[in-house]
Enzyme design. Structure first.
Site, PDB file in Angstrom:
ATOM      1  N   LYS A  53       0.837  -1.204   0.000  1.00 52.82           N
ATOM      2  CA  LYS A  53       0.000   0.000   0.000  1.00 52.82           C
ATOM      3  C   LYS A  53       0.872   1.254   0.000  1.00 52.82           C
ATOM      4  CE  LYS A  53      -3.770  -2.482   2.243  1.00 52.82           C
ATOM      5  NZ  LYS A  53      -4.457  -2.874   3.484  1.00 52.82           N
ATOM      6  N   GLN A  97      -4.412  -1.568   9.851  1.00 51.12           N
ATOM      7  CA  GLN A  97      -4.386  -2.888   9.221  1.00 51.12           C
ATOM      8  C   GLN A  97      -5.016  -3.927  10.166  1.00 51.12           C
ATOM      9  OE1 GLN A  97      -3.511  -3.497   6.066  1.00 51.12           O
ATOM     10  NE2 GLN A  97      -3.927  -5.692   6.248  1.00 51.12           N
ATOM     11  N   ASP A 120     -11.047   3.097   4.509  1.00 49.18           N
ATOM     12  CA  ASP A 120     -11.385   1.666   4.441  1.00 49.18           C
ATOM     13  C   ASP A 120     -12.909   1.463   4.402  1.00 49.18           C
ATOM     14  OD1 ASP A 120      -9.469  -0.378   4.305  1.00 49.18           O
ATOM     15  OD2 ASP A 120      -8.770   0.037   6.345  1.00 49.18           O
TER      16      ASP A 120
HETATM   17  N1  GUN Z   1      -7.069  -6.707   6.311  1.00 49.26           N
HETATM   18  C1  GUN Z   1      -7.472  -7.412   5.233  1.00 49.26           C
HETATM   19  N2  GUN Z   1      -8.054  -6.605   4.315  1.00 49.26           N
HETATM   20  C2  GUN Z   1      -8.012  -5.359   4.837  1.00 49.26           C
HETATM   21  C3  GUN Z   1      -8.449  -4.099   4.342  1.00 49.26           C
HETATM   22  O1  GUN Z   1      -9.020  -3.948   3.259  1.00 49.26           O
HETATM   23  N3  GUN Z   1      -8.220  -3.042   5.191  1.00 49.26           N
HETATM   24  C4  GUN Z   1      -7.619  -3.184   6.400  1.00 49.26           C
HETATM   25  N4  GUN Z   1      -7.460  -2.090   7.154  1.00 49.26           N
HETATM   26  N5  GUN Z   1      -7.209  -4.343   6.884  1.00 49.26           N
HETATM   27  C5  GUN Z   1      -7.393  -5.424   6.097  1.00 49.26           C
END
Ligand code: GUN
Length: 295
Positions: A53, A97, A120
């Site tokens: 990311k 995350q 998110d």
């Molecule tokens: N863990 C797995 N997928 C995601 C996501 O799209 N966002 C976040 N913050 N954590 C994740």
């Protein structure tokens, strides 16, 4: 039938090019879209998602900042990191995350994110707006699947979509979005999960199957109707001694056999994964654009 490959990497590259141009325009107006990332613990998969990311931010011209905390970081310390990003004017999007090492505090941590920076789309306010079809940040993986379907020309409206998996991050929001009456949705949606006695009964009726169960081999060829479109959201690390890292990535779908029946299929890696990151960039750029006021 041998399936066409739905190339998420290529579609993502095109979308990121558009975002790079948009970011350059914002920079000319003195706004640099910024993403704040909170990573707690040292789970290798989470670490690698976060690295990807941040790399994507850099390549697209976004600013990113990361707070990395140990697995035993206190609840207060994690909330403090979120608060700092909430206050920081350079940050337009916040990502914590998941999963957190202590999953019991996930709700409290997500609730603490300023909904206006919740790129998110996990905050209950934004999740509610999404469900009601109001404009909001859409969660990145479901949003990525919708764009992958749109840009690949698959017919979604009027089709029967069967989703395997009911997570809050993928299955449930996708079911909501696909059932909305708009240009990305208008489908008939079924969700299957671990409580479904025979998942194949449902997937065999599907025009589009979306596998988001987090388990390799969840969708096998006998579960797929000839000509169906198959989207594989799974990213599973399968031990493989022949690989330098000791594992290989596999989706939830039995790729080789299903590709013989489907009309189109996403690969893993290179399908949904890159789309998810692209949607995070998109949401962060959208959030930054709000600084310009109503257009
Ligand atoms: N863990 C797995 N997928 C995601 C996501 O799209 N966002 C976040 N913050 N954590 C994740």
């Amino acid at each position: 039938m041998t399936a066409a490959i739905l190339d998420g990497k290529k579609i993502s590259a095109d979308m990121r090019e558009e975002l790079r141009a948009e970011t350059a325009l914002l920079r000319e107006k003195g706004i640099i879209p910024g993403l704040g990332v909170v990573l707690v613990g040292d789970d290798p998969a989470s670490r690698s998602y976060v690295t990807a990311k941040e790399k994507a931010c850099e390549e697209t011209g976004l600013y990113s900042d990361e707070v990395k905390l140990p697995a035993d970081a206190s609840r207060e310390r994690i909330l403090e990191a979120v608060d700092a990003f909430n206050r920081d004017d350079r940050i337009h999007g916040i990502l914590v995350q998941l999963p957190l090492p202590d999953s019991s505090i996930e709700h409290e941590v997500i609730d603490r994110i300023d909904p206006a920076k919740d790129v998110d789309g996990f905050h209950p306010y934004n999740a509610g707006c999404m469900m009601l079809g109001r404009e909001t940040f859409l969660p990145c993986t479901p949003h990525g699947v919708l764009h992958l379907l749109k840009r690949s020309g698959a017919r979604v409206a009027g089709s029967h979509v069967v989703i395997v998996g009911r997570s809050n991050i993928v299955g449930r929001p996708l079911a909501n979005l696909l059932s909305l009456k708009n240009e990305l949705g208008n489908a008939t949606v079924t969700i299957c999960h671990t409580g479904t006695p025979d998942i194949g009964v449902h997937t065999r009726q599907a025009d589009i199957i979306i596998a988001a169960a987090g388990r390799p081999g969840t969708v096998t060829a006998d579960m797929v109707k000839d000509g169906a479109v198959v989207i594989d959201v799974g990213v599973n690390r399968v031990p493989d001694a022949s690989k330098k890292k000791g594992y290989r990535l596999a989706g939830d779908v039995d790729f080789d056999a299903v590709a013989e029946k489907a009309s189109a299929i996403t690969p893993v890696p290179g399908g949904v994964g890159p789309m998810t990151i692209t949607m995070l960039l998109l949401n962060t750029v959208q959030s930054a654009k709000r600084k310009l006021g109503p257009s």
